[in-house]
Write a protein that holds these residues in place. Structure first.
Motif, PDB file in Angstrom:
ATOM      1  N   ASP A 133      -1.479   3.177  -5.404  1.00  0.00           N
ATOM      2  CA  ASP A 133      -2.544   3.685  -4.639  1.00  0.00           C
ATOM      3  C   ASP A 133      -3.811   3.386  -5.515  1.00  0.00           C
ATOM      4  O   ASP A 133      -4.018   4.196  -6.317  1.00  0.00           O
ATOM      5  CB  ASP A 133      -2.554   4.877  -4.083  1.00  0.00           C
ATOM      6  CG  ASP A 133      -3.808   5.379  -3.135  1.00  0.00           C
ATOM      7  OD1 ASP A 133      -4.170   4.460  -2.513  1.00  0.00           O
ATOM      8  OD2 ASP A 133      -4.004   6.474  -3.184  1.00  0.00           O
ATOM      9  N   GLY A 134      -4.781   2.229  -5.225  1.00  0.00           N
ATOM     10  CA  GLY A 134      -5.726   2.099  -6.086  1.00  0.00           C
ATOM     11  C   GLY A 134      -5.571   1.431  -7.193  1.00  0.00           C
ATOM     12  O   GLY A 134      -6.646   0.936  -7.835  1.00  0.00           O
ATOM     13  N   SER A 177      -4.874   4.329   2.044  1.00  0.00           N
ATOM     14  CA  SER A 177      -4.541   3.409   0.858  1.00  0.00           C
ATOM     15  C   SER A 177      -5.925   3.117   0.186  1.00  0.00           C
ATOM     16  O   SER A 177      -6.635   2.422   1.078  1.00  0.00           O
ATOM     17  CB  SER A 177      -3.589   2.558   0.981  1.00  0.00           C
ATOM     18  OG  SER A 177      -3.425   1.853  -0.341  1.00  0.00           O
ATOM     19  N   ALA A 178      -5.988   3.207  -1.201  1.00  0.00           N
ATOM     20  CA  ALA A 178      -7.435   2.798  -1.855  1.00  0.00           C
ATOM     21  C   ALA A 178      -6.888   1.169  -2.189  1.00  0.00           C
ATOM     22  O   ALA A 178      -7.717   0.615  -2.976  1.00  0.00           O
ATOM     23  CB  ALA A 178      -7.731   3.426  -2.811  1.00  0.00           C
ATOM     24  N   GLY A 179      -5.968   0.772  -1.653  1.00  0.00           N
ATOM     25  CA  GLY A 179      -5.574  -0.587  -2.116  1.00  0.00           C
ATOM     26  C   GLY A 179      -4.305  -0.626  -2.997  1.00  0.00           C
ATOM     27  O   GLY A 179      -4.101   0.251  -3.991  1.00  0.00           O
ATOM     28  N   ILE A 226      -5.332   1.643   5.679  1.00  0.00           N
ATOM     29  CA  ILE A 226      -5.766   1.090   4.493  1.00  0.00           C
ATOM     30  C   ILE A 226      -7.317   1.497   4.494  1.00  0.00           C
ATOM     31  O   ILE A 226      -7.826   1.241   5.590  1.00  0.00           O
ATOM     32  CB  ILE A 226      -5.616  -0.241   4.165  1.00  0.00           C
ATOM     33  CG1 ILE A 226      -4.049  -0.476   4.225  1.00  0.00           C
ATOM     34  CG2 ILE A 226      -6.071  -0.853   2.878  1.00  0.00           C
ATOM     35  CD1 ILE A 226      -3.531  -1.988   4.422  1.00  0.00           C
ATOM     36  N   GLN A 227      -8.047   1.773   3.538  1.00  0.00           N
ATOM     37  CA  GLN A 227      -9.437   1.848   3.380  1.00  0.00           C
ATOM     38  C   GLN A 227     -10.223   0.667   3.751  1.00  0.00           C
ATOM     39  O   GLN A 227      -9.717  -0.439   3.474  1.00  0.00           O
ATOM     40  CB  GLN A 227      -9.931   2.460   1.995  1.00  0.00           C
ATOM     41  CG  GLN A 227      -9.414   3.829   1.798  1.00  0.00           C
ATOM     42  CD  GLN A 227      -9.946   4.375   0.353  1.00  0.00           C
ATOM     43  OE1 GLN A 227     -10.732   3.484  -0.236  1.00  0.00           O
ATOM     44  NE2 GLN A 227      -9.413   5.303  -0.018  1.00  0.00           N
ATOM     45  N   LYS A 230     -10.418  -2.550   1.526  1.00  0.00           N
ATOM     46  CA  LYS A 230      -9.087  -2.730   0.471  1.00  0.00           C
ATOM     47  C   LYS A 230      -7.963  -3.493   1.139  1.00  0.00           C
ATOM     48  O   LYS A 230      -7.882  -3.780   2.461  1.00  0.00           O
ATOM     49  CB  LYS A 230      -8.615  -1.409   0.336  1.00  0.00           C
ATOM     50  CG  LYS A 230      -9.881  -0.449  -0.501  1.00  0.00           C
ATOM     51  CD  LYS A 230     -10.596  -0.876  -1.703  1.00  0.00           C
ATOM     52  CE  LYS A 230     -11.613  -0.066  -2.382  1.00  0.00           C
ATOM     53  NZ  LYS A 230     -11.933  -0.466  -3.844  1.00  0.00           N
ATOM     54  N   THR A 231      -7.171  -3.862   0.184  1.00  0.00           N
ATOM     55  CA  THR A 231      -5.973  -4.742   0.600  1.00  0.00           C
ATOM     56  C   THR A 231      -4.821  -4.133  -0.029  1.00  0.00           C
ATOM     57  O   THR A 231      -4.897  -3.665  -1.108  1.00  0.00           O
ATOM     58  CB  THR A 231      -6.131  -6.240   0.376  1.00  0.00           C
ATOM     59  OG1 THR A 231      -6.435  -6.376  -0.943  1.00  0.00           O
ATOM     60  CG2 THR A 231      -7.289  -6.748   1.163  1.00  0.00           C
TER      61      THR A 231
END
Length: 289
Positions: A133-134, A177-179, A226-227, A230-231
Motif C-alpha cells: 500500500d503506497g 489504497s495509496a497505490g 483506490i485514491q 493512484k494506480t
C-alpha cells in the motif's frame, strides 16, 4: 531519495523440537518435542509521513522463514519408538508501504513439520503474508508464500498435516489504497497445502497408516478502492494459489497400511476488484487427494 542495496538476505525464526530420549530395559522411547516458528518480518515503510516514497531497497534474494519442526520420537531396545513432536509454523511477512522493494527471488515460509514417531507429529502451517500500500515489490525471479503443514511419518499412524494461511493484499491499510505495484517476472505462488505423514513399512506385520491432510486458506486480493490519481498494477508470469489436502501413503507390510484422507481448503480465491492485472495464467486449486 534514499537507496539501500544488499546481497542475499535470509531472516530465520525457526523453532526445532528436541529428539526424544532412548528407552532401555524394555521401555519405549521418549516423545519428540514440539517446534514453534516465530516472527520473520521485513517492512519498508514511512511511519512519519516524510515523503520517502521514491526510495528503493534491493536484494539479490530475500527469504524469510518462520518454520516449526517437531522432534522425532526416541528409539528403544524393543523397537518401539516414541511419538513424534508437533511442528507449528509461525508468521512470515513482507510489507511495502513506501518506495520500491526489488529482489531476485522472494520467499516467505511459515510451514510446520511434524516429527517421526510411533504416531507421527502434527504439522500445522502458520501465516505467510505480503501487503502493499503506497509502495511496490519487484522480483526478477519468483515470489512464493508457503504455509504448508506436513505430518510426520509414523510406524503406527502418520501425523496430520494442516495448511495455514497465506495472502497477498494490494489494498489500503487505512482507507483507500495509496497505490501499489507487484511486478514478478516468474511465478507468484501461494501454497497452504496440508500433507499427511506416511505410514512406515513393516515387512513382518502391518504397515503404518497414512495421516490425513487438510488444505488451509489462501488469497490474492486487489482492491478496487483506490485514491484519486493512484494506480494498482500487478504483472506476473503466472499466479498459482493452492490449498490442497493430501493424505499420507500407507506403509507396506504383510498387510498394507491404509492411506490417509485428503481434504481441500475452504477459502481459496483470487479477488481482483480494480487496477491492472497481467498474468500468463491464474490457477486456484483446493483439491483433496
Amino acid at each position: 531519495t534514499a537507496s539501500l542495496n544488499l546481497g542475499s538476505v535470509s531472516v530465520e525464526a525457526n523453532g526445532i523440537g528436541g529428539i526424544g530420549g532412548s528407552g532401555a530395559n524394555g521401555q519405549g522411547g521418549g516423545f519428540g518435542g514440539a517446534g514453534y516458528g516465530g516472527y520473520a518480518e521485513f517492512s519498508y515503510t514511512d511511519p512519519n509521513g516524510t515523503g520517502v516514497g521514491s526510495g528503493t531497497v534491493s536484494f539479490d534474494n530475500l527469504e524469510l522463514y518462520a518454520q516449526g519442526f517437531g522432534g522425532s520420537g526416541g528409539s528403544s531396545d524393543t523397537g518401539s519408538v516414541g511419538d513424534g513432536g508437533s511442528g507449528f509454523g509461525g508468521y512470515a511477512s513482507v510489507a511495502a508501504f513506501a518506495g520500491m522493494l526489488t529482489t531476485g527471488n522472494l520467499v516467505l515460509d511459515a510451514s510446520g513439520f511434524g516429527g517421526f514417531g510411533a504416531y507421527g507429529g502434527t504439522g500445522e502451517g502458520g501465516d505467510a503474508e505480503m501487503w502493499i500500500d503506497g509502495g511496490g515489490v519487484t522480483a526478477s525471479g519468483y515470489a512464493a508464500l508457503f504455509a504448508n503443514g506436513y505430518g510426520g511419518g509414523g510406524t503406527i499412524l502418520g501425523g496430520t498435516g494442516y495448511g495455514g494461511y497465506a495472502i497477498i493484499g494490494l489494498e489500503g491499510m487505512d482507507g483507500p489504497s495509496a497505490g501499489a505495484t507487484l511486478d514478478v517476472t516468474g511465478d507468484v505462488i501461494l501454497d497452504v497445502s496440508g500433507v499427511g505423514g506416511s505410514g512406515a513399512d513393516n515387512p513382518d506385520g502391518v504397515g503404518g497408516i497414512g495421516g490425513d491432510g487438510y488444505g488451509g486458506s489462501a488469497s490474492l486480493y486487489v482492491s478496487g478502492d483506490i485514491q484519486s490519481g493512484k494506480t494498482i498494477t500487478v504483472n506476473a508470469g503466472s499466479i498459482t494459489i493452492g490449498a490442497n489436502g493430501d493424505g499420507g501413503a500407507g506403509g507396506s507390510g504383510l498387510t498394507g497400511g491404509a492411506g490417509g484422507n485428503g481434504y481441500g481448503g475452504q477459502e481459496v480465491y483470487a479477488q481482483l476488484l480494480g487496477g491492472t492485472i497481467t498474468s500468463g495464467f491464474i490457477s486456484v486449486n483446493a483439491a483433496g487427494a
